[in-house]
Design a protein around this motif. Structure first.
Motif, mmCIF file in Angstrom:
data_model
loop_
_atom_site.group_PDB
_atom_site.id
_atom_site.type_symbol
_atom_site.label_atom_id
_atom_site.label_comp_id
_atom_site.label_asym_id
_atom_site.label_seq_id
_atom_site.Cartn_x
_atom_site.Cartn_y
_atom_site.Cartn_z
ATOM 1 N N ALA A 1 58.656 -4.107 -9.866
ATOM 2 C CA ALA A 1 58.025 -5.196 -10.609
ATOM 3 C C ALA A 1 59.049 -6.180 -11.166
ATOM 4 C CB ALA A 1 57.173 -4.633 -11.740
ATOM 5 N N LEU A 2 60.126 -5.666 -11.766
ATOM 6 C CA LEU A 2 61.094 -6.533 -12.438
ATOM 7 C C LEU A 2 62.270 -6.927 -11.558
ATOM 8 C CD1 LEU A 2 61.202 -4.842 -15.969
ATOM 9 C CD2 LEU A 2 59.801 -6.782 -15.207
ATOM 10 N N GLN A 3 62.559 -6.131 -10.524
ATOM 11 C CA GLN A 3 63.677 -6.390 -9.611
ATOM 12 C C GLN A 3 64.970 -6.707 -10.369
ATOM 13 O OE1 GLN A 3 62.559 -9.246 -6.586
ATOM 14 N NE2 GLN A 3 60.629 -8.204 -6.183
ATOM 15 N N SER B 1 57.162 -9.435 -15.760
ATOM 16 C CA SER B 1 57.951 -10.158 -14.756
ATOM 17 C C SER B 1 57.574 -11.638 -14.735
ATOM 18 C CB SER B 1 57.751 -9.533 -13.369
ATOM 19 O OG SER B 1 56.451 -9.796 -12.868
ATOM 20 N N GLU B 2 56.312 -11.944 -14.913
ATOM 21 C CA GLU B 2 55.877 -13.342 -14.957
ATOM 22 C C GLU B 2 56.359 -14.024 -16.229
ATOM 23 O OE1 GLU B 2 51.742 -14.136 -13.729
ATOM 24 O OE2 GLU B 2 51.621 -12.002 -13.234
ATOM 25 N N LEU C 1 53.979 -4.263 -16.302
ATOM 26 C CA LEU C 1 55.280 -4.723 -15.803
ATOM 27 C C LEU C 1 55.148 -5.984 -14.972
ATOM 28 C CD1 LEU C 1 56.626 -1.187 -15.219
ATOM 29 C CD2 LEU C 1 57.935 -2.939 -16.408
ATOM 30 N N GLN C 2 54.036 -6.151 -14.286
ATOM 31 C CA GLN C 2 53.810 -7.388 -13.558
ATOM 32 C C GLN C 2 53.713 -8.570 -14.522
ATOM 33 O OE1 GLN C 2 53.940 -8.141 -10.352
ATOM 34 N NE2 GLN C 2 53.567 -10.283 -10.922
ATOM 35 N N PRO D 1 64.643 -12.223 -12.837
ATOM 36 C CA PRO D 1 64.901 -10.791 -13.021
ATOM 37 C C PRO D 1 65.899 -10.532 -14.144
ATOM 38 C CG PRO D 1 65.005 -11.382 -10.699
ATOM 39 C CD PRO D 1 64.958 -12.660 -11.466
#
Length: 293
Positions: A178-180, A117-118, A113-114, A123
């Motif tokens: 992770a994604l917010q 997100s990148e 998930l990190q 988000p």
């Protein structure tokens, strides 16, 4: 350029393939309404081209930053018009089900998930996740694996399933941190509805007029008789192909009697169901999460 992304992240064994078929069926109509759709080419779904590689393969010798940049460039080429909202559906975002057999509930979720997100830069507008009672999830996962791979009897793994190291609340917390996402919705399997209804939950502002429910179903569960036949052939030393397994499933489709291929003892099922009900309460109390039960 940041884009509006709506993510349907599964979960496994909750009708994800059927939802992706719905996206494929309505892809042109969705585009006319201003939306792009991304989903993998899994289960023979036409038009699926999404490839979210959230773990760098050992043969790749790029630095983390270069790897992210390459994936982002590939992603942006595939979905070139960042002004169009993008609907993504991929059940493997937190990982795969194979770790269930060792009592691990998506242990790679944090890292995967990190990376996502990148890749996304900003988000997601909405993250939707369908969950299922643990007792049903683990039985369904086992049956899927038994339909195409040699596997030990269900009882071999029952203790690992019952003592799973974590569950839905912990995974949802990882997703949220992770994604917010701007919005996050958790839907129980019972409240999922049709694939079109789920699409409406994912994108509440989307006008569903003119969209159609797929005419066929995917991932129909094989009968116990079919699973026994497949496992017997594997046990005899045969290396069955996917087509051979499919032929055995079709040959036994009318033998619907229950043979106990995959089932928990009553006490184990009750323990898992109590845990699930308790976890639903925990999810409902999570800030920023809407839980539809």
């Amino acid at each position: 350029m940041a884009r509006d992304v709506y993510i349907h992240a599964g979960a496994h064994r909750t009708g994800t393939s059927s939802f992706q078929l719905c996206l494929a069926t309505n892809r042109d109509a969705l585009r006319d309404k201003g939306y792009d759709a991304g989903f993998p080419h899994r289960g023979g779904i036409d038009g699926g081209a999404l490839r979210l590689i959230l773990k760098q393969r050992p043969k790749v010798k790029l630095s983390h930053d270069d790897w992210i940049a390459k994936m982002r460039a590939d992603f942006d080429r595939q979905y070139a018009d960042a002004s169009r909202p993008l609907l993504l559906s991929e059940e493997n975002i937190p990982g795969q089900m194979i770790q269930f057999y060792w009592g691990k509930f998506y242990p790679a979720a944090e890292d995967r998930l990190q990376v996502l997100s990148e890749l996304l830069v900003s988000p997601p507008k909405h993250l939707l996740y369908v969950i299922r009672p643990y007792s049903e999830l683990f039985v369904s996962a086992y049956r899927l694996r038994a339909s195409g791979t040699r596997i030990a009897p269900f009882a071999t793994y029952s203790d690992a399933f019952v003592s799973m190291d974590r569950g839905w609340p912990e995974l949802i917390d990882v997703m949220q941190r992770a994604l917010q996402p701007v919005r996050m919705t958790v839907v129980t399997y019972e409240q999922r509805g049709t694939s079109l209804e789920l699409l409406g939950k994912l994108v509440p502002d989307l006008d569903l007029a003119g969209l159609t429910e797929p005419a066929r179903s995917l991932n129909i569960s094989p009968t116990d008789a079919a699973l026994q036949a497949i496992q017997a052939r594997f046990a005899s030393g045969e290396d069955l192909s996917r087509d051979a397994c499919a032929a055995l499933i079709a040959a036994h489709v009318d033998e619907t009697d229950k043979r106990g291929v995959a089932s928990f003892a009553n006490t184990a099922a009750e323990q898992l169901d109590r845990r699930y009900q308790n976890d639903l309460g925990r999810i409902a109390a999570m800030p920023g999460v809407v839980c539809l039960t």
